[in-house]
Design a protein around this motif. Structure first.
Motif, PDB file in Angstrom:
ATOM      1  N   ILE A 202     -10.319  -2.854  -3.817  1.00 27.28           N
ATOM      2  CA  ILE A 202     -10.295  -1.407  -3.707  1.00 27.28           C
ATOM      3  C   ILE A 202     -11.769  -1.020  -3.604  1.00 27.28           C
ATOM      4  O   ILE A 202     -12.574  -1.429  -4.445  1.00 27.28           O
ATOM      5  CB  ILE A 202      -9.573  -0.732  -4.900  1.00 27.28           C
ATOM      6  CG1 ILE A 202      -9.744   0.784  -4.828  1.00 27.28           C
ATOM      7  CG2 ILE A 202     -10.046  -1.271  -6.232  1.00 27.28           C
ATOM      8  CD1 ILE A 202      -8.862   1.545  -5.840  1.00 27.28           C
TER       9      ILE A 202
ATOM     10  N   LYS B 203       0.826  -1.204   0.000  1.00 29.45           N
ATOM     11  CA  LYS B 203       0.000   0.000   0.000  1.00 29.45           C
ATOM     12  C   LYS B 203       0.864   1.258   0.000  1.00 29.45           C
ATOM     13  O   LYS B 203       0.499   2.272  -0.601  1.00 29.45           O
ATOM     14  CB  LYS B 203      -0.913   0.003   1.213  1.00 29.45           C
ATOM     15  CG  LYS B 203      -2.117  -0.928   1.056  1.00 29.45           C
ATOM     16  CD  LYS B 203      -2.845  -0.968   2.378  1.00 29.45           C
ATOM     17  CE  LYS B 203      -4.169  -1.658   2.309  1.00 29.45           C
ATOM     18  NZ  LYS B 203      -4.715  -1.847   3.677  1.00 29.45           N
TER      19      LYS B 203
ATOM     20  N   VAL C 224      -4.549  -5.772  -6.060  1.00 27.70           N
ATOM     21  CA  VAL C 224      -5.223  -4.783  -5.224  1.00 27.70           C
ATOM     22  C   VAL C 224      -6.660  -5.251  -5.107  1.00 27.70           C
ATOM     23  O   VAL C 224      -7.460  -5.062  -6.024  1.00 27.70           O
ATOM     24  CB  VAL C 224      -5.140  -3.368  -5.841  1.00 27.70           C
ATOM     25  CG1 VAL C 224      -5.840  -2.359  -4.930  1.00 27.70           C
ATOM     26  CG2 VAL C 224      -3.699  -2.970  -6.101  1.00 27.70           C
TER      27      VAL C 224
ATOM     28  N   VAL D 291      -7.965   1.706  -1.116  1.00 27.73           N
ATOM     29  CA  VAL D 291      -7.423   0.343  -1.219  1.00 27.73           C
ATOM     30  C   VAL D 291      -7.456  -0.301   0.155  1.00 27.73           C
ATOM     31  O   VAL D 291      -6.913   0.239   1.108  1.00 27.73           O
ATOM     32  CB  VAL D 291      -5.974   0.379  -1.749  1.00 27.73           C
ATOM     33  CG1 VAL D 291      -5.351  -1.012  -1.658  1.00 27.73           C
ATOM     34  CG2 VAL D 291      -5.936   0.913  -3.167  1.00 27.73           C
TER      35      VAL D 291
ATOM     36  N   VAL E  66      -5.116   4.821   0.044  1.00 33.78           N
ATOM     37  CA  VAL E  66      -5.185   3.534   0.753  1.00 33.78           C
ATOM     38  C   VAL E  66      -5.776   3.766   2.136  1.00 33.78           C
ATOM     39  O   VAL E  66      -5.853   4.899   2.613  1.00 33.78           O
ATOM     40  CB  VAL E  66      -3.782   2.883   0.872  1.00 33.78           C
ATOM     41  CG1 VAL E  66      -3.157   2.698  -0.503  1.00 33.78           C
ATOM     42  CG2 VAL E  66      -2.869   3.708   1.771  1.00 33.78           C
TER      43      VAL E  66
END
Lengths: 725, 725
Positions: free
Chosen positions: A701, A511, A698, A712, A521
């Motif tokens: 998200i 992140k 990821v 995220v 994030v």
């Protein structure tokens, strides 16, 4: 790292294609293995070359003969009066290297090696022989087509170096379509011969076999450069060099000549084993498909579609939009076309008031001209007005493509449409399902031979019109576009993390990497003690999640070392201890970086984005529905990096799940623009670090409602093997 | 309510089709409006009829002429020496009724009314004229084709009553394909003429126009009964009578003759406004598609596909399974076929050890025969062994369809394959992309004319093979099957609820209806007082949900009158009061039945099932992903009721979301069988009560892990207008 790049030629270093003028149009040609025996490959090649009408000098080479088909035959290359530009070689595989050496000695630039017995046998010694052949060719300065190929045909200059029976008989007129394939059968029969049967003309055709040196992309590049060729068709089995394909696509865009590709082997390669979700979901064909989309290379499903779409494209008239019109006196055909068109992205907008007015003047009593237009009632007894009505509609500013539909019609009507097709700057594609009532020589084929686009069935017609529309939209988007690097990317900080990280970069550091590229994030802290955990939780002033942080525990839910919705000092402290305990139990020898204390994010739509690596194309951007739906619905799509925010948005729009983001029954809409922003940022990260990073995951998200952005929640980065120390 | 029914002919009362023998093959024919003027419709019809070689008596009718094309012409029907079996009528619309009266007076059974100017103009007076025509025809005992039609062609007995130019020239040989359409252009040009161009033969063709009396299904039924016809192709625009289509499908199944259908107008009709999710998601075309699937009617996308699939089906050899083999010496073509086949449900299983053994004996050195089989290496210099290898593979017990792939081949090879095609009981479908190297008269068309199935492109080839496979599977499933009513259905209890309910049946009573058909619903009680609510919540001993119960509040979440996860006496009491208050605020005049107190169900996958009503087909069963995904992913499919549990399971398998039910990464599998059970039960409810119920919405039904069953969480039933008192 350049700040502005071409969206197509994202290549470094720039690729230069070989000049193949002397290969395709040699002043003289030598043929090693010449014979008059037509049961032999060499005999058939010689016969074809002579019959095809090559104007240059032909030198048969065969130490056992004085003459071949009336031409003086030489014992070896060294005995020729001049060094030829190109040599055809039909020899046992073991004798090929010596022939190449002789070519090198005479500074002959090109050799076509027909001989089989190389890598195609899949035998180790033959694979080695092919590798050796390339080394030898480089040493000798000879560029090679083949081995195990079926040669080439140049219809423009009447030069054929091939055994194919498809060119038997009178030489067909040169046309505007170039064809490149590895196999002989498919490219010479299914595409070239069939295209010619349909009335189309071919400029060059190549069956390049094993492609040890010159490959399909080299030949395609030559064809793009040739003034005769308007469209290049490629029968691909495997594209080894993604950068070279990008360079070819860039050339095609500059020349304004479309590339059309069919690729066999779609289902053969399954997706490779991968640690991340994204990797596991990125099959070889999906990457290939994404690459072609982004490079503006038209992909079709079957060989015949190559020349069918070319029959429209060669005319060089691209529609400004997907807005089309159709006109017919066969109601059934019109409804079918309307349906199939709508299912294939063809739009049927209403005509302008002016067009309505003109139509009612042309056909009194014809007041309500819908699109598609059924002239049945109005056109009875109004011969000759069909083409006129088509012209009126084609001049409508709302209309960019015209599809007149005929079943059985008289030649005057058909010829009037053909004239309209010639004079109009907009594309006109005829759908003609029957024949001419008064002229047996007037056929779809005769019209195609004159340059018109004619289909006999609605389904291929709309399928190909859709391909042309998509290509036109690509050209309009990309002709004058350059892609700017967004501000606020911090590659140095990312490099620092990569330099100091474990091979698998766990959530916290992954992140950090993302946030250095401007991607939002979740608020979180990696802590070592319960005290720190409690302090940070207090600071966040909300429920928190606690997760183990370890490069050895990729799937935290599976390990159990995770607690959600934790609130209050005591609970946070307990959770901290339990998470550590669970991690120990799950993997006693795991390296523990600490415990990640993280805000519990508000509700949003779970999406996934990520990266995988492809041997041909490098880093690939992926996006899709996240959470439980990743593997079940497989609603995922891929792109080559980098992507502008617009392109990212277009990629998101291609997901079926986009409707979830757009909202339904009181939920949403969600922040599509913010997701596109994050995706574009991720694409630049992939673009910049694809040499060091193998996979990025990821997932999820979260995309929040309205303009509330994205966050995220979990991420994972895996470095490339060579960067894992 | 019958206990055992045919899965196809779920019709009551049984439909009898008209005997059309004298229509198609009259002993004599009269033609009102006969002329020699070929610019006129009547002139062209007369000319065609004579030229086509009708063996019976032709009576031209025209008071102004003595002779037409050398035939004695009569002033009126009444003047004929005998009453003909069939009369063609080309008169202005206003004169048609009188002609029908004259037919009736002479007890002439059939009339074909070509005249336009009826309902197709969409003018009220013309629509009325058409309605009047039907009444008159019934009064007179005359069965009518048309009006506004283009007649019929009987290739078997050389009788044509049509103006089409497609039968000009020498009469084409009668074949085994029947064609029915409303429009002339599409069915006579796009299908009949094109099929004949391809080498196929037609038995009967009909263009039945407005279909005021006899419709497409009547003509199709005649063709199914005719011994010459093997396949019937239908160009449908609209099917008005679903029961008649079911009866036709039943006849087709009994006769072992497939029906193939293309339907224009897919996109024209949007989904109708509907109160339930299910209703809103059930478009007219989706219902049509579901009906065809369930009735075993093969649906294709374009006109040309009608005759392409017929070219395989007419041979009457159905594959036992989807397991196919392909063989070629063109590697490129083989890979393409393998890919496209895999994408279209064609399986390529491994050969048996015995086949491997025989192949290696036939072709020494050919040790690893994969399927599809590339003979390139082995077949060089082994002329004549191609067909032999194909035969060996076709005899393999693992293989049910053989697809030999040819590009350019010699006639011996091709003819050997044709012989194999004749002698084999399994289907052999040739993919021949090129031509014969030594015989210009040997072509795909010449082979098709001899009865073989030959395709020139891989995509249509596999598409049509898939259609044949699906049809074969349908036949195998349904030939000897009857559908038994499950035990434990309680229609009397349902009828009682329907008799006493409001037009919109709210959650509680809707669930009662479902549970009377053996579908598990959440534990709940409809209460009037807070006291009762608290008592029932205590009894459940878990968190509860409280929801308003009102036939006037369909969307409870939207109204706010709902509380979830309520626990404890005080909270239940408060929630009870709040729910009532919210309902009042949302809709002050709503009829309140009480408050529903419901157990909070454990976690499961949210699915949807339901019913909508179609004007042609009656009650339709729907199923799909539930919850938020209903409208966004639109992963929904439809069926005609009733469904056995097996059929219900097959329907579930067609959802993309089935993978969610099957489970992924630690979640699931979920109880698919229980969902299929519930769906089958729902389908019987729909079957039994489709005359009274308009829509049912069961959303969500939770599917629990393992064998833990399902539970309906929310439901809604809307009665038909005429049953809403």
């Amino acid at each position: 790292m350049p700040d502005i790049i071409s969206p197509i030629a994202q290549t470094h270093p720039q690729i230069e294609f070989v000049d193949l003028e002397k290969f395709f149009n040699p002043r003289s040609i030598a043929f090693i293995g010449a014979t008059e025996d037509l049961t032999k490959f060499g005999g058939r090649c010689m016969r074809q070359m002579i019959d095809f009408g090559f104007a240059g000098q032909i030198y048969p080479i065969n130490p056992k003969r004085d003459q071949v088909f009336g031409l003086k035959c030489y014992p070896s290359l060294a005995d020729l009066p001049v060094a030829p530009d190109h040599v055809g070689i039909v020899l046992p595989a073991t004798l090929v290297p010596q022939a190449i050496r002789e070519c090198g000695a005479l500074k002959i630039p090109f050799a076509t090696v027909f001989s089989a017995g190389f890598a195609e046998t899949a035998q180790p010694q033959d694979i080695q022989a092919q590798a050796d052949l390339l080394v030898l060719a480089r040493e000798c300065g000879v560029r090679i087509m083949g081995p195990n190929c079926n040669g080439m045909i140049n219809f423009v200059d009447a030069f054929a170096l091939t055994s194919t029976a498809t060119i038997n008989g009178p030489k067909k007129k040169a046309g505007d379509i170039g064809i490149v394939g590895q196999s002989g059968g498919a490219s010479q029969v299914n595409v070239m011969w069939r295209a010619q049967q349909l009335g189309l003309g071919v400029s060059y055709q190549v069956s390049c076999g094993n492609s040890v040196d010159l490959d399909m992309l080299d030949f395609a590049a030559f064809m793009l450069d040739s003034k005769e060729t308007k469209v290049v068709l490629i029968l691909a089995e495997h594209i080894a060099d993604g950068n070279k394909l990008k360079a070819l696509a860039q050339k095609a865009l500059e020349k304004g000549k479309p590339l059309v590709m069919v690729k066999a082997g779609k289902t053969a390669a399954g997706s490779k084993a991968a640690a991340s979700h994204t990797g596991a979901l990125t099959g070889e064909d999906a990457v290939f498909d994404a690459a072609l989309k982004q490079l503006g290379i038209i992909r079709v499903d079957d060989y015949s579609e190559l020349y069918m779409v070319a029959s429209i494209l060669r005319r060089g008239r691209l529609p400004k939009s997907n807005r089309s019109a159709a006109i017919s006196i066969s109601g059934g055909n019109l409804v079918m076309l309307a349906d199939l068109g709508a299912a294939h992205g063809v739009e049927w907008p209403a005509y302008s008031a002016q067009t309505h007015h003109h139509l009612s003047q042309l056909l009194p009593g014809f007041s309500s001209a819908e699109n598609p237009t059924d002239l049945t009632a109005a056109a009875i007894g109004q011969a000759g007005k069909f083409a006129k009505a088509a012209e009126l509609i084609l001049n409508d500013e709302n209309i960019d493509t015209m599809i007149p539909v005929l079943t059985i019609a008289n030649s005057a009507e058909i010829n009037a449409l053909a004239e309209l097709s010639n004079s109009s700057a907009k594309p006109l594609v005829m759908l003609w399902t029957g024949c001419a009532s008064d002229d047996p020589n007037l056929t779809p084929t005769s019209l195609i031979a004159k340059g018109h686009a004619v289909f006999q069935d609605a389904l291929p017609c709309v399928k190909m019109v859709e391909k042309v529309q998509d290509y036109a939209a690509f050209v309009h988007r990309n002709q004058k576009r350059a892609l700017s690097r967004p501000t606020g990317l911090n590659p140095d900080a990312v490099q620092h993390i990569l330099d100091h990280s474990t091979p698998v970069i766990s959530e916290y550091w992954a992140k950090q990497v993302l946030s250095h590229y401007g991607i939002e994030v979740s608020k979180e802290l990696l802590v070592k003690t319960a005290r720190e955990a409690v302090d940070f939780a207090r600071q966040l002033n909300s429920s928190v999640a606690l997760k183990i942080s370890s490069p050895d525990i990729l799937h935290k839910t599976e390990s159990g070392a995770i607690r959600l919705n934790v609130k209050g000092d005591l609970e946070v402290q307990t959770a901290f201890e339990e998470v550590l305990k669970d991690a120990k139990r799950y993997k006693p020898d795991a390296t523990i970086e600490g415990v990640l204390v993280q805000e519990m994010a508000p509700k949003g739509v779970e999406m996934l984005m990520g990266m995988s690596s492809d041997p041909s194309f490098g880093g690939i951007v992926s996006l899709g529905l996240g959470g439980v739906f990743v593997e079940t619905l497989k609603d995922i799509t891929h792109r080559l990096p980098p992507l502008s925010q617009d392109e990212a948005l277009r990629a998101i729009e291609q997901l079926k799940g986009v409707d979830i983001l757009k909202g339904t029954r009181g939920k949403g809409p969600f922040d599509l623009q913010a997701f596109a922003h994050a995706l574009s940022r991720l694409s630049w990260l992939i673009y910049d670090f694809q040499d060091q990073i193998e996979e990025i995951d990821v997932n999820p998200i979260l995309v929040f409602p309205g303009d509330k952005g994205v966050k995220v929640i979990d991420a994972l980065i895996i470095k490339k093997k060579q960067h894992q120390k």
